[in-house]
Motif scaffolding. Structure first.
Motif, PDB file in Angstrom:
ATOM      1  N   SER A 106       0.852  -1.195   0.000  1.00  0.00           N
ATOM      2  CA  SER A 106       0.000   0.000   0.000  1.00  0.00           C
ATOM      3  C   SER A 106       0.881   1.236   0.000  1.00  0.00           C
ATOM      4  N   LEU A 107       0.307   2.333  -0.473  1.00  0.00           N
ATOM      5  CA  LEU A 107       1.007   3.616  -0.499  1.00  0.00           C
ATOM      6  C   LEU A 107       0.115   4.662   0.151  1.00  0.00           C
ATOM      7  N   LEU A 108       0.666   5.405   1.129  1.00  0.00           N
ATOM      8  CA  LEU A 108      -0.049   6.501   1.782  1.00  0.00           C
ATOM      9  C   LEU A 108       0.633   7.806   1.413  1.00  0.00           C
ATOM     10  N   LEU A 109      -0.144   8.750   0.922  1.00  0.00           N
ATOM     11  CA  LEU A 109       0.375  10.081   0.594  1.00  0.00           C
ATOM     12  C   LEU A 109      -0.101  11.048   1.671  1.00  0.00           C
ATOM     13  N   ILE A 110       0.847  11.754   2.278  1.00  0.00           N
ATOM     14  CA  ILE A 110       0.551  12.728   3.336  1.00  0.00           C
ATOM     15  C   ILE A 110       0.916  14.118   2.839  1.00  0.00           C
ATOM     16  N   GLU A 111      -0.019  15.043   2.936  1.00  0.00           N
ATOM     17  CA  GLU A 111       0.252  16.414   2.471  1.00  0.00           C
ATOM     18  C   GLU A 111      -0.204  17.418   3.529  1.00  0.00           C
ATOM     19  N   PHE A 163      -4.794   7.105   0.236  1.00  0.00           N
ATOM     20  CA  PHE A 163      -4.029   5.864   0.154  1.00  0.00           C
ATOM     21  C   PHE A 163      -4.652   4.932  -0.871  1.00  0.00           C
ATOM     22  N   ASP A 164      -3.862   3.950  -1.284  1.00  0.00           N
ATOM     23  CA  ASP A 164      -4.362   2.944  -2.215  1.00  0.00           C
ATOM     24  C   ASP A 164      -3.422   1.738  -2.172  1.00  0.00           C
ATOM     25  N   GLU A 165      -3.898   0.614  -2.681  1.00  0.00           N
ATOM     26  CA  GLU A 165      -3.084  -0.593  -2.699  1.00  0.00           C
ATOM     27  C   GLU A 165      -2.108  -0.570  -3.875  1.00  0.00           C
ATOM     28  N   ILE A 166      -0.975  -1.265  -3.706  1.00  0.00           N
ATOM     29  CA  ILE A 166       0.020  -1.414  -4.774  1.00  0.00           C
ATOM     30  C   ILE A 166       0.025  -2.880  -5.200  1.00  0.00           C
ATOM     31  N   PRO A 167      -0.377  -3.192  -6.433  1.00  0.00           N
ATOM     32  CA  PRO A 167      -0.371  -4.602  -6.877  1.00  0.00           C
ATOM     33  C   PRO A 167       1.016  -5.240  -6.756  1.00  0.00           C
ATOM     34  N   ASP A 168       2.048  -4.506  -7.191  1.00  0.00           N
ATOM     35  CA  ASP A 168       3.445  -4.898  -6.990  1.00  0.00           C
ATOM     36  C   ASP A 168       4.294  -3.656  -7.226  1.00  0.00           C
ATOM     37  N   ASN A 169       5.590  -3.773  -7.018  1.00  0.00           N
ATOM     38  CA  ASN A 169       6.460  -2.597  -7.050  1.00  0.00           C
ATOM     39  C   ASN A 169       6.514  -1.907  -8.411  1.00  0.00           C
TER      40      ASN A 169
END
Length: 498
Positions: free
Chosen positions: A168-173, A244-250
């Motif tokens: 998963s990837l979380l973006l904080i602003e 945020f959202d899921e990452i299928p792979d790198n």
């Protein structure tokens, strides 16, 4: 402070070692055991780490040599010192094969004990420093590859060779340049706060990313985002926005980040929300349900009529689709649209009272939509039909080129050009293909590379010259961008220096 485990079946000998530790003021915290079995039980306790094992040889149940073998197996980095009254060569030979640091004879001579412990502590310090250096190098490489990954420039092999699998990837602003002020403090705070493994990447002063290394359900991701927002508010009095959202792979990192960038920009329409869920539709109204007219006003200031009509239709769609709004509220929104149009000027003069009366007499929303379309068409015609923004983003770029050494903020630039910050970001990205803050940060780092390779200016002077007020933060950003420290960059690229 270092941990030392003293093992001897003689209490008097243990007390002697403790006395010598105090006498020479060694930074050692002593733990004791009377035989090998007891010592091994202590070592197997969860979280127990011993820097130095100081053990006798001849003891009941388990002797010092067998204990040393077990310690070497369990903790390869532990330094082992044996002290004994036995002078048999076989003992010394066995100790050498185990990897013992030193072999002291009983009774212990204080000066020998002092010299041995000082040597061992120097060895431990050297190892720790080497480990720190290796960790720093690993962090530099990983941060640089992550930086490349979100910018579509990472080599495919590097995404698996140097990076852990991310889920998963979380973006904080933040509105303010929060991350440059807390620098490395905030990610350490997150490690204490969150119970999940992650990698952290600060992109620029107002934006950071968390790469989650563990599969999490949406409700856990939401709870994680809420915890971060709460910690930022309570610890630093700083409001954060997170999506945020899921990452299928790198290999999908760049694509996911691009989606999150678009999602985080919708916070302009949801000022009361801290967290923007990935599947929420991005409407042009705020969390309180009020339609934002600012974006229409910005379109008209720029004479960007394509964008104006697009946003206008979005507002129309939201009003038509939302059946929960009252008729009075819908007509109020159209009245506000008329006000925005009238303030655009262009020599157009309308009877606002008459238009307001017409709005409240209307029998359906289609009549109101046609009215607004007609009024906007008259404004566009009054502007000679031009559909080119008055403010070219080239002017914004020139402003950055001239002022990059100053503490530029999004609010300050937007104010200079009489635009809202979010709208400024939107048109800049539309014409330049990248985020405005990223453009500023990248330009500053490129100017820094020129100063490093072409001058003898000190690092902190270079940082200030390109607009960074925090030198350590500058070094961290430079490292992420170029994959090496400013000092290393200068050494590798300063062939032109006299």
């Amino acid at each position: 402070m270092y941990e030392i485990l003293i093992v001897d079946d003689s209490v008097l000998d243990i007390d002697c070692i403790r006395f010598l530790i105090e006498k020479y003021e060694f930074p050692l915290h002593a733990v004791t055991a009377v035989n090998g079995n007891e010592a091994l039980s202590l070592l197997k306790k969860k979280g127990m780490h011993i820097d130095i094992l100081f053990t006798d040889i001849k003891m009941p149940f388990m002797d010092g040599l067998e204990l040393s073998r077990e310690v070497r197996r369990l903790s390869p980095d532990t330094k082992i010192v044996i002290f004994s009254g036995f002078t048999d060569f076989e003992y010394a030979k066995t100790a050498i094969t185990i990897g013992v640091e030193n072999y002291l004879m009983k009774p212990i001579i204080p000066s020998d004990f002092e010299a041995t412990i000082r040597k061992v502590l120097r060895s431990i310090d050297a190892r720790r420093e080497q480990e720190k250096h290796q960790k720093r190098q690993t962090r530099i490489i990983k941060s640089h590859i992550l930086w490349q990954a979100i910018n579509h420039t990472a080599a495919p092999d590097s995404l698996t060779e140097y990076l852990d699998p991310y889920y998963s990837l979380l973006l904080i602003e933040c509105d303010k340049e929060f991350f440059s002020s807390v620098n490395e403090e905030f990610p350490e705070k997150l490690k204490d706060l969150l119970s999940i493994p992650f990698d952290y990447l600060n992109l620029y002063p107002s934006r950071s990313l968390l790469f989650i290394k563990k599969p999490l359900k949406d409700n856990w991701l939401l709870a994680t985002a809420q915890s971060i927002c709460l910690a930022a508010q309570e610890e630093y009095d700083q409001k954060c926005y997170i999506t945020f959202d899921e990452i299928p792979d790198n290999t999908h990192i760049a694509a996911v980040y691009s989606r999150l960038e678009k999602k985080i920009e919708t916070r302009f329409f949801f000022p009361d929300r801290n967290i923007l869920l990935p599947n929420d539709p991005g409407h042009t109204y705020s969390a309180a349900g009020h339609i934002s007219m600012d974006i229409l006003a910005d379109d008209l200031k720029l004479q960007d009529y394509d964008s104006f009509h697009s946003h206008l239709e979005e507002i129309f769609d939201s009003l038509k689709d939302d059946k929960t709004q009252s008729l009075i509220y819908v007509k109020y929104c159209f009245t506000e649209m008329v006000k925005v149009l009238s303030q655009a000027g262009n020599g157009t003069h309308w009877d606002l009272n008459a238009l307001a009366e017409q709005i409240f007499r209307s029998s359906n929303i289609l009549e109101l939509m046609d009215m607004i379309r007609s009024l906007s068409a008259s404004i566009q015609k009054a502007s000679s039909g031009e559909n080119t923004p008055v403010l070219k983003t080239e002017k914004i770029r020139q402003y950055i080129y001239q002022n990059y050494s100053q503490p530029l903020t999004l609010d300050e630039i937007a104010s200079h050009f009489y635009l809202s910050p979010n709208y400024l970001c939107s048109i800049f990205k539309k014409e330049n293909g990248c985020n405005l803050i990223k453009f500023i940060n990248d330009y500053r780092l490129k100017k820094a590379s020129q100063l490093l390779s072409g001058t003898q200016m000190k690092i902190h002077i270079v940082a200030e010259a390109v607009g960074f007020r925090n030198t350590s933060y500058f070094c961290q950003r430079f490292r992420d961008f170029y994959g090496e420290t400013p000092e290393s960059f200068r050494q590798n690229h300063s062939s032109k220096l006299p």
